[in-house]
Design a protein around this motif. Structure first.
Motif, mmCIF file in Angstrom:
data_model
loop_
_atom_site.group_PDB
_atom_site.id
_atom_site.type_symbol
_atom_site.label_atom_id
_atom_site.label_comp_id
_atom_site.label_asym_id
_atom_site.label_seq_id
_atom_site.Cartn_x
_atom_site.Cartn_y
_atom_site.Cartn_z
ATOM 1 N N HIS A 175 0.873 -1.230 -0.093
ATOM 2 C CA HIS A 175 0.162 -0.049 -0.135
ATOM 3 C C HIS A 175 1.022 1.124 0.164
ATOM 4 C CE1 HIS A 175 -3.426 2.214 0.327
ATOM 5 N NE2 HIS A 175 -3.312 2.631 1.520
ATOM 6 N N ILE A 176 2.100 1.133 0.792
ATOM 7 C CA ILE A 176 2.897 2.164 0.833
ATOM 8 C C ILE A 176 3.400 2.518 -0.658
ATOM 9 C CG2 ILE A 176 4.977 3.153 1.627
ATOM 10 C CD1 ILE A 176 4.655 1.587 4.265
ATOM 11 N N HIS A 177 3.761 1.500 -1.246
ATOM 12 C CA HIS A 177 4.525 1.658 -2.463
ATOM 13 C C HIS A 177 3.532 2.140 -3.737
ATOM 14 C CE1 HIS A 177 6.683 0.450 -6.170
ATOM 15 N NE2 HIS A 177 5.525 -0.140 -6.668
ATOM 16 N N GLU A 178 2.231 1.508 -3.585
ATOM 17 C CA GLU A 178 1.129 2.110 -4.773
ATOM 18 C C GLU A 178 0.748 3.640 -4.309
ATOM 19 O OE1 GLU A 178 -2.395 -0.039 -4.449
ATOM 20 O OE2 GLU A 178 -3.131 0.416 -2.560
ATOM 21 N N LEU A 179 0.950 4.232 -3.113
ATOM 22 C CA LEU A 179 0.636 5.611 -3.039
ATOM 23 C C LEU A 179 1.704 6.471 -3.263
ATOM 24 C CD1 LEU A 179 -1.293 5.280 0.589
ATOM 25 C CD2 LEU A 179 -2.155 5.755 -1.684
ATOM 26 N N PHE A 187 7.408 -3.508 -7.334
ATOM 27 C CA PHE A 187 7.324 -3.726 -6.112
ATOM 28 C C PHE A 187 7.957 -5.383 -5.961
ATOM 29 C CE2 PHE A 187 5.864 -5.989 -2.286
ATOM 30 C CZ PHE A 187 6.008 -4.913 -1.204
ATOM 31 N N VAL A 188 9.256 -5.271 -5.401
ATOM 32 C CA VAL A 188 10.034 -6.737 -5.428
ATOM 33 C C VAL A 188 10.131 -7.155 -3.650
ATOM 34 C CG1 VAL A 188 11.950 -7.681 -5.805
ATOM 35 C CG2 VAL A 188 11.108 -6.034 -7.418
ATOM 36 N N PRO A 189 9.184 -8.345 -3.356
ATOM 37 C CA PRO A 189 9.354 -8.649 -2.126
ATOM 38 C C PRO A 189 10.544 -9.836 -1.973
ATOM 39 C CG PRO A 189 7.619 -9.644 -3.304
ATOM 40 C CD PRO A 189 8.248 -8.682 -4.289
ATOM 41 N N ILE A 190 11.067 -10.084 -1.099
ATOM 42 C CA ILE A 190 11.950 -11.304 -0.691
ATOM 43 C C ILE A 190 11.989 -11.430 0.827
ATOM 44 C CG2 ILE A 190 14.066 -9.553 -0.365
ATOM 45 C CD1 ILE A 190 15.768 -12.040 -1.291
ATOM 46 N N ASN A 191 11.761 -12.656 1.050
ATOM 47 C CA ASN A 191 11.797 -13.216 2.527
ATOM 48 C C ASN A 191 12.963 -13.618 2.938
ATOM 49 O OD1 ASN A 191 11.443 -14.702 4.954
ATOM 50 N ND2 ASN A 191 9.340 -15.170 4.352
ATOM 51 N N CYS A 192 13.976 -12.658 3.700
ATOM 52 C CA CYS A 192 15.054 -12.867 4.055
ATOM 53 C C CYS A 192 15.366 -14.125 4.995
ATOM 54 C CB CYS A 192 15.651 -11.638 4.797
ATOM 55 S SG CYS A 192 15.679 -10.258 3.970
ATOM 56 N N GLY A 193 14.154 -14.639 5.658
ATOM 57 C CA GLY A 193 14.223 -15.929 6.537
ATOM 58 C C GLY A 193 14.138 -17.105 5.918
ATOM 59 N N THR A 230 10.311 -0.172 -5.148
ATOM 60 C CA THR A 230 10.425 -0.638 -3.848
ATOM 61 C C THR A 230 10.925 -2.182 -3.616
ATOM 62 O OG1 THR A 230 8.525 0.977 -3.405
ATOM 63 C CG2 THR A 230 9.130 -0.739 -1.783
ATOM 64 N N LEU A 231 11.957 -2.225 -2.744
ATOM 65 C CA LEU A 231 12.225 -3.794 -2.674
ATOM 66 C C LEU A 231 11.943 -3.871 -1.005
ATOM 67 C CD1 LEU A 231 14.248 -5.919 -2.945
ATOM 68 C CD2 LEU A 231 16.000 -4.740 -1.857
ATOM 69 N N PHE A 232 11.005 -5.024 -0.834
ATOM 70 C CA PHE A 232 10.550 -5.430 0.611
ATOM 71 C C PHE A 232 11.293 -6.341 1.485
ATOM 72 C CE2 PHE A 232 6.986 -7.515 2.991
ATOM 73 C CZ PHE A 232 7.345 -6.762 3.932
ATOM 74 N N LEU A 233 12.052 -6.209 2.292
ATOM 75 C CA LEU A 233 12.828 -7.046 3.067
ATOM 76 C C LEU A 233 12.020 -7.475 4.089
ATOM 77 C CD1 LEU A 233 16.056 -4.976 2.931
ATOM 78 C CD2 LEU A 233 15.677 -6.892 1.244
ATOM 79 N N ASP A 234 11.446 -8.923 4.025
ATOM 80 C CA ASP A 234 10.490 -9.197 4.754
ATOM 81 C C ASP A 234 11.357 -10.179 5.823
ATOM 82 O OD1 ASP A 234 8.293 -9.906 6.251
ATOM 83 O OD2 ASP A 234 7.425 -11.271 4.678
ATOM 84 N N GLU A 235 10.907 -10.210 6.960
ATOM 85 C CA GLU A 235 11.713 -11.099 8.099
ATOM 86 C C GLU A 235 13.303 -10.473 8.096
ATOM 87 O OE1 GLU A 235 9.870 -12.258 10.130
ATOM 88 O OE2 GLU A 235 8.204 -12.530 9.224
ATOM 89 N N VAL A 269 16.706 2.618 -5.058
ATOM 90 C CA VAL A 269 15.499 1.855 -4.616
ATOM 91 C C VAL A 269 15.027 2.234 -3.275
ATOM 92 C CG1 VAL A 269 15.004 -0.622 -3.667
ATOM 93 C CG2 VAL A 269 16.515 -0.349 -5.903
ATOM 94 N N ARG A 270 13.563 2.250 -2.964
ATOM 95 C CA ARG A 270 13.242 2.502 -1.539
ATOM 96 C C ARG A 270 13.176 1.101 -1.000
ATOM 97 N NH1 ARG A 270 7.355 5.521 0.043
ATOM 98 N NH2 ARG A 270 8.211 5.860 2.352
ATOM 99 N N ILE A 271 13.515 1.125 0.459
ATOM 100 C CA ILE A 271 13.621 -0.150 1.273
ATOM 101 C C ILE A 271 12.510 0.013 2.079
ATOM 102 C CG2 ILE A 271 14.995 -1.357 2.995
ATOM 103 C CD1 ILE A 271 16.117 -1.487 0.067
ATOM 104 N N ILE A 272 11.625 -0.856 2.275
ATOM 105 C CA ILE A 272 10.773 -1.121 3.341
ATOM 106 C C ILE A 272 10.997 -2.674 3.836
ATOM 107 C CG2 ILE A 272 8.433 -1.493 4.054
ATOM 108 C CD1 ILE A 272 7.295 0.282 1.499
ATOM 109 N N ALA A 273 11.167 -2.519 5.179
ATOM 110 C CA ALA A 273 11.631 -3.892 5.918
ATOM 111 C C ALA A 273 10.639 -4.183 6.953
ATOM 112 C CB ALA A 273 13.082 -3.914 6.738
ATOM 113 N N ALA A 274 10.718 -5.511 7.306
ATOM 114 C CA ALA A 274 9.494 -6.087 8.124
ATOM 115 C C ALA A 274 10.018 -7.045 8.910
ATOM 116 C CB ALA A 274 7.945 -6.420 7.570
ATOM 117 N N THR A 275 9.512 -7.427 10.340
ATOM 118 C CA THR A 275 9.853 -8.422 11.157
ATOM 119 C C THR A 275 8.808 -8.514 12.103
ATOM 120 O OG1 THR A 275 11.458 -9.098 12.371
ATOM 121 C CG2 THR A 275 11.276 -7.140 12.385
#
Length: 481
Positions: A175-179, A187-193, A230-235, A269-275
């Motif tokens: 949602h942040i990316h689309e706004l 929008f490229v996600p990757i699960n680091c875990g 946007t690169l989404f770094l999950d976990e 690239v914009r970085i959005i991370a999550a954990t």
């Protein structure tokens, strides 16, 4: 993507190989069929997102392909790969959704076309600016999340999304990316875990041919795929310390090198991370770098667990029930079923709710779900609720009218604490006030950590102080979470 499977219609295995690999790279599940006979075996294909075929294949199969697509319970969007637009048969079958994918196939364009197919499949508008990933809910907690998202989206600041598993962190990131002003880019996600530590560097930065055993060709990494987007770094909390050092350098310099290369590549690239992990506790334990934490934590965003926003339950259930309806599995919930659901603690959050409704839709398609149809764990929660025995009512009602909220628990007023302190007796001979207050503070911190199951963020909320303040106190008193 909301759907996982994509049908690839291609008689030649060699022609299909590159496209299948690219779809898997996008975390989709390609289903390769060679002809119409194999396509018919898929049935309604209600779980699929789209069908992809080269223009030559579409022209060869012709009317038979169109008839097969129409025969499906939910017609699929057809993505046609060509260098000169759609074939003529697309004009004569305008009841189907035809999308064009230019050749040679590039990841960015494929991702954008699949987004369009997802819009068509879900019945959402396809025009730019449509908020397809806005999390559902209008509770106080979610209104605060929406407000923060709208404030940070226009900027390129790094965002760190915190919260339990299943709370919708990736949905918020999308949602942040689309706004943002980067919405037209990937929008490229990757699960680091989910990726082994020794392969994560190659996944993020790419590698050159021969860089290591098994590197048979040059590979582009996620940073290059996300260029401009946007690169989404999950976990992110599961990333190894070695990779944290390399990621920190990229965030600081905005440059990187592919594995096996000394060529410097600049990235925008914009970085959005999550954990779901407590990074403050991980820093204290030496499992997460403090400098990387502050680099990522420019704009923190805390996702509330479902148990803290039960006001949103009717909206969430209605949305998820509609999704099952779009998939050809309509269901309804009566009052007794809703009474059970509202009393559950939802440790798996929205993901648990979505999985439950999907299971019910498979077991009881086109039926009214009552309390008796729910798994035992959800029925027993309602039976044990202190509010008394649940009244069974099998009348189907709109979801928004089914919710019966439990009475909130009253918290102990702070005045009691002040009264206890004011009545404390002063020992004979006095005391060292500094040591005494430190002992009280240590005791309260330990108690808060115990009640918060060892999480620093939870303990900080109980003590009504910032997490960073609590981290400093833990260091000061040499305590561990």
């Amino acid at each position: 993507m909301l759907e996982a499977k994509v049908i690839v219609i291609e008689p030649s295995d060699a022609e299909a190989a590159a496209l299948l690999a690219l779809l898997r790279f996008l975390d989709l599940e390609p289903v390769h069929v060679h002809d119409l006979a194999e396509l018919q075996l898929l049935g309604s294909a209600s779980e699929c997102l789209a069908a992809i075929a080269r223009r030559e294949t579409v022209s060869t199969l012709g009317v038979a392909l169109v008839a097969q697509m129409r025969a499906m319970r939910q017609p699929l969007p057809v993505i046609c790969i060509s260098s000169d637009g759609l074939p003529k048969i697309a004009e004569t079958s305008s009841d189907l959704a035809w999308l064009h994918l230019e050749t040679p196939v590039k990841q960015r364009r494929l991702s954008a076309v699949l987004d369009q197919a997802q819009n068509v499949r879900s019945g959402h508008p396809t025009q730019p600016g449509a908020h397809r990933f806005r999390p559902s809910g209008a509770s106080k907690a979610m209104r605060a999340v929406h407000r923060l998202v709208e404030q940070v989206a226009p900027f390129d600041s790094n965002v760190l999304i915190l919260g339990e598993s299943g709370t919708g962190k990736e949905m918020v990131a999308r949602h942040i990316h689309e706004l943002s002003g980067r919405a037209a880019h990937p929008f490229v996600p990757i699960n680091c875990g989910a990726i082994p530590a020794d392969l994560l560097e190659s996944e993020l930065f790419g590698h050159e041919k021969g860089a290591f055993t098994g590197a048979l060709s040059t590979r582009v990494g996620r940073f290059e795929f996300a260029e401009g987007g946007t690169l989404f770094l999950d976990e992110i909390g599961d990333m190894s310390l070695q990779m944290q050092v390399k990621l920190l350098r990229v965030l600081q310099e905005r440059t990187f090198e592919r594995v096996g290369s000394n060529k410097v590549i600049r990235c925008n690239v914009r970085i959005i991370a999550a954990t779901h992990r407590d990074l403050d506790a991980a820093i204290i334990a030496g499992r997460f770098r403090e400098d990387l934490y502050y680099r990522l934590n420019v704009f923190p965003l805390q996702m509330p667990p479902l148990r803290d926003r039960l006001d949103d339950l009717p909206v969430l259930i209605e949305h998820l029930v509609q999704r099952q309806g779009h998939a050809g599995r309509p269901i309804q919930l009566d009052r007794s079923a809703m009474n059970c659901l509202v009393r559950n603690r939802w440790p798996g959050n929205v993901r648990e709710l979505a999985n439950l409704l999907e299971r019910l839709a498979i077991l009881f398609p086109a039926q009214i779900i009552s309390a008796a149809d729910l798994p035992e764990r959800y029925r027993s929660v309602a039976a044990e609720w202190p509010g008394g025995e649940m009244r069974i009512d099998s009348t189907p009602m709109p979801v928004s009218q089914c919710l019966q909220q439990p009475e909130p628990l009253e918290s102990e007023p702070d005045a009691v604490v002040y009264e206890m302190l004011s009545e404390a007796a002063l020992p004979i001979g006095g005391l060292d006030l500094k040591d005494h207050m430190s002992a009280i503070e240590i005791g309260l911190i330990r108690k808060a950590l115990e009640e918060a199951d060892g999480t620093v963020a939870g303990a900080a909320r109980l003590l009504r102080i910032r997490r960073t303040t609590l981290v400093e106190k833990l260091r000061k008193y040499r305590l561990s979470a």
